[in-house]
Design an enzyme around this catalytic site. Structure first.
Site, PDB file in Angstrom:
ATOM      1  N   ARG A 116      23.801  12.410  13.451  1.00  0.00           N
ATOM      2  CA  ARG A 116      23.647  12.296  11.989  1.00  0.00           C
ATOM      3  C   ARG A 116      24.565  13.280  11.267  1.00  0.00           C
ATOM      4  O   ARG A 116      24.983  13.058  10.140  1.00  0.00           O
ATOM      5  CB  ARG A 116      22.190  12.510  11.554  1.00  0.00           C
ATOM      6  CG  ARG A 116      22.012  12.469  10.034  1.00  0.00           C
ATOM      7  CD  ARG A 116      20.554  12.423   9.599  1.00  0.00           C
ATOM      8  NE  ARG A 116      19.735  13.350  10.338  1.00  0.00           N
ATOM      9  CZ  ARG A 116      19.722  14.667  10.151  1.00  0.00           C
ATOM     10  NH1 ARG A 116      20.487  15.223   9.228  1.00  0.00           N
ATOM     11  NH2 ARG A 116      18.959  15.443  10.896  1.00  0.00           N
TER      12      ARG A 116
ATOM     13  N   TYR B 118      28.899  -3.454  -9.886  1.00  0.00           N
ATOM     14  CA  TYR B 118      28.057  -4.075  -8.863  1.00  0.00           C
ATOM     15  C   TYR B 118      26.568  -3.896  -9.216  1.00  0.00           C
ATOM     16  O   TYR B 118      26.150  -2.804  -9.634  1.00  0.00           O
ATOM     17  CB  TYR B 118      28.388  -3.416  -7.518  1.00  0.00           C
ATOM     18  CG  TYR B 118      27.768  -4.098  -6.338  1.00  0.00           C
ATOM     19  CD1 TYR B 118      28.172  -5.366  -5.942  1.00  0.00           C
ATOM     20  CD2 TYR B 118      26.772  -3.465  -5.607  1.00  0.00           C
ATOM     21  CE1 TYR B 118      27.611  -5.985  -4.858  1.00  0.00           C
ATOM     22  CE2 TYR B 118      26.199  -4.081  -4.509  1.00  0.00           C
ATOM     23  CZ  TYR B 118      26.621  -5.350  -4.142  1.00  0.00           C
ATOM     24  OH  TYR B 118      26.051  -5.950  -3.060  1.00  0.00           O
TER      25      TYR B 118
ATOM     26  N   ASP C 107      34.999   2.545  -7.621  1.00  0.00           N
ATOM     27  CA  ASP C 107      34.665   1.622  -6.539  1.00  0.00           C
ATOM     28  C   ASP C 107      35.821   0.627  -6.457  1.00  0.00           C
ATOM     29  O   ASP C 107      36.019  -0.181  -7.365  1.00  0.00           O
ATOM     30  CB  ASP C 107      33.333   0.933  -6.859  1.00  0.00           C
ATOM     31  CG  ASP C 107      32.908  -0.094  -5.814  1.00  0.00           C
ATOM     32  OD1 ASP C 107      33.759  -0.530  -5.012  1.00  0.00           O
ATOM     33  OD2 ASP C 107      31.721  -0.477  -5.810  1.00  0.00           O
TER      34      ASP C 107
ATOM     35  N   LYS D 115      33.382  -5.413   3.176  1.00  0.00           N
ATOM     36  CA  LYS D 115      34.206  -6.465   2.577  1.00  0.00           C
ATOM     37  C   LYS D 115      35.609  -6.465   3.217  1.00  0.00           C
ATOM     38  O   LYS D 115      35.725  -6.792   4.375  1.00  0.00           O
ATOM     39  CB  LYS D 115      34.246  -6.265   1.067  1.00  0.00           C
ATOM     40  CG  LYS D 115      32.863  -5.978   0.435  1.00  0.00           C
ATOM     41  CD  LYS D 115      31.862  -7.105   0.556  1.00  0.00           C
ATOM     42  CE  LYS D 115      30.446  -6.704   0.185  1.00  0.00           C
ATOM     43  NZ  LYS D 115      30.269  -6.053  -1.106  1.00  0.00           N
TER      44      LYS D 115
HETATM   45  C1  LIG Z   1      29.294  -5.260  -1.738  1.00  0.00           C
HETATM   46  C2  LIG Z   1      29.631  -4.254  -2.765  1.00  0.00           C
HETATM   47  C3  LIG Z   1      28.958  -3.021  -2.819  1.00  0.00           C
HETATM   48  C4  LIG Z   1      27.828  -2.673  -1.890  1.00  0.00           C
HETATM   49  O1  LIG Z   1      28.244  -2.618  -0.570  1.00  0.00           O
HETATM   50  P1  LIG Z   1      27.240  -2.820   0.682  1.00  0.00           P
HETATM   51  O2  LIG Z   1      28.122  -2.621   1.856  1.00  0.00           O
HETATM   52  O3  LIG Z   1      26.650  -4.192   0.559  1.00  0.00           O
HETATM   53  O4  LIG Z   1      26.180  -1.767   0.527  1.00  0.00           O
HETATM   54  C5  LIG Z   1      29.359  -2.113  -3.771  1.00  0.00           C
HETATM   55  N1  LIG Z   1      30.347  -2.395  -4.652  1.00  0.00           N
HETATM   56  C6  LIG Z   1      30.983  -3.569  -4.643  1.00  0.00           C
HETATM   57  C7  LIG Z   1      32.060  -3.821  -5.646  1.00  0.00           C
HETATM   58  C8  LIG Z   1      30.658  -4.537  -3.701  1.00  0.00           C
HETATM   59  O5  LIG Z   1      31.291  -5.724  -3.708  1.00  0.00           O
END
Ligand SMILES: *Cc1c(COP(=O)(O)O)cnc(C)c1O
Length: 406
Positions: A62, A120, A192, A217
């Site tokens: 961890r 998001y 992000d 993604k």
């Molecule tokens: C999918 C996504 C998240 C969250 O990511 P997870 O891996 O599902 O926790 C955050 N920001 C954006 C823009 C996303 O597309």
């Protein structure tokens, strides 16, 4: 102590402590998956020094894991190769783990945050719900209206938060201008960049303090591993690492391996996906059943000029939102008429995915709220994959033709 047990030991002791091979001679071309949750030391002093940070080394999964670190290190290299002063990164078990841990490391009770109103959904509820309960106040603004951002930022603002490309409209944030506004107020710009990936835009090169990703993604790219990552200046990332250890939000080694493998083809995949997305957007923009197409490659798009400044040549992201004429039912029928694109959540993988926005990712919003956010009730978001462009265009055209047929 050593890792070999003497031959007089009982069979269970012997079995439990079978010798480990020494590290292989030769340089493997792929990273190993380190699943050990704990590490043995030669002496108590070495254990104490490693845990206390006086000696470098791994102690407990961890705290740090070599496979997760390898992934973070690779992302730091992709995001920060041209950033003076060096870039470090930390890996997390999901995109939301990266976002929540980063925000918790940067704010305290009473702190103020300015965030884009089109972020998001879970980031929105984290700021507006969970963090608000702990005394963090967030004002949501139209991030493309720089005067509105300037008006919302205050002397106690700790963070300005936005996304490089907003979902599902692909609105582009003016990162250098936002960095200027944030820094003038003594705040950090946190971005992000999931929808862009470092193969399209590297926000740290444009004044951003911290860049975040849902690695689930584009970074992983194959819809088979969940993870997140944050990269930025070493001293900021060290604060986030401490929060990650306390919160236990780190990335597991098997996921880290898959995400690391994904990075190797990131530019190959994303260049192809972006080129197909631009072709798809322009091919559908003229269809009689289509009211609107959102993609920064189109001259009519809000981000057309900004993307040319901030993004790599020819790459404008690979999410395209196509809005047919009509209401919610028309959007759902359009998505249901697709044969090649699959109806599914998520984005950034090799398969083209489609989703009707108003009934899924933005289901909490009324038609009026959607309209205010620039989203039509019939909008369908496509995450373009690696299939042949002509097949994707033909698929969408056929679904649109079916929509128009009586
Ligand atoms: C999918 C996504 C998240 C969250 O990511 P997870 O891996 O599902 O926790 C955050 N920001 C954006 C823009 C996303 O597309």
């Amino acid at each position: 102590m050593s890792d070999s047990i003497d031959e007089g030991a009982g069979e269970n002791t012997y079995a439990a402590r079978l010798p480990l091979p020494s590290a292989p001679v030769g340089r493997p071309v792929r990273i190993p998956v380190h699943r050990s949750t704990t590490y043995a030391f030669a002496t108590s002093q070495e254990y104490a020094d490693t845990l206390g940070g006086a000696t470098e080394g791994y102690s407990y999964a961890r705290v740090d894991n070599p496979t997760a670190d390898a992934f973070a290190h690779a992302v730091a290299a992709l995001e920060g190769a041209r950033v003076p002063g060096g870039t470090r990164a930390q890996a997390f078990g999901s995109g939301m783990a990266a976002i929540s841990t980063t925000l918790m490391a940067l704010v305290e009770a009473g702190a103020h945050v300015v965030a884009s109103h089109s972020i998001y959904g879970n980031t929105y509820s984290l700021l507006d719900g969970l963090l608000r309960r702990f005394g963090v106040r967030t004002d949501f603004v139209d991030i493309t209206d720089l005067d509105a951002v300037r008006g919302a930022v205050r002397p106690d603002t700790a963070v300005v938060f936005t996304e490089t490309l907003a979902n599902p409209t692909m609105v582009v944030s003016d990162l250098p201008a936002l960095a200027g506004i944030a820094h003038e107020a003594g705040a950090l710009l946190v971005v992000d960049s999931t929808f862009a990936s470092p193969a399209v835009c590297r926000p740290l090169e444009h004044g951003t303090d911290l860049v975040l990703h849902s690695a689930t993604k584009y970074l992983g790219g194959h819809s088979d591993a969940t993870g997140g990552v944050v990269a930025g200046r070493p001293e900021l990332v060290e604060r986030i690492r401490a929060a990650r250890i306390d919160l236990g939000t780190g990335l597991a080694p098997d996921e880290a391996y898959l995400l690391h493998r994904g990075l190797e083809t990131l530019p190959l995949r994303v260049a192809r996906q972006c080129a197909t997305a631009a072709e798809f957007a322009s091919a559908l923009a003229g269809h009689p059943a289509v009211a609107r197409v959102d993609h920064p490659s189109l001259p009519s798009h809000q981000g057309h000029r900004l993307a040319a400044e901030l993004f790599d040549a020819g790459r404008r992201g690979a999410v395209v939102t196509v809005t047919p004429h009509g209401g919610r039912a028309a959007g759902m029928a359009f998505a249901d008429g697709l044969r090649t694109a699959e109806i599914a959540a998520s984005l950034g993988g090799t398969h083209t995915l489609a989703g009707h926005v108003a009934s899924t990712t933005h289901r909490q919003m009324s038609d009026d709220a959607l309209r205010a956010a620039g989203i039509g009730p019939a909008a369908v978001r496509f995450s373009i994959g690696v299939e042949d462009p002509a097949d994707l265009v033909a698929d969408a055209r056929a679904a649109l033709d079916r929509l128009a047929a009586p």
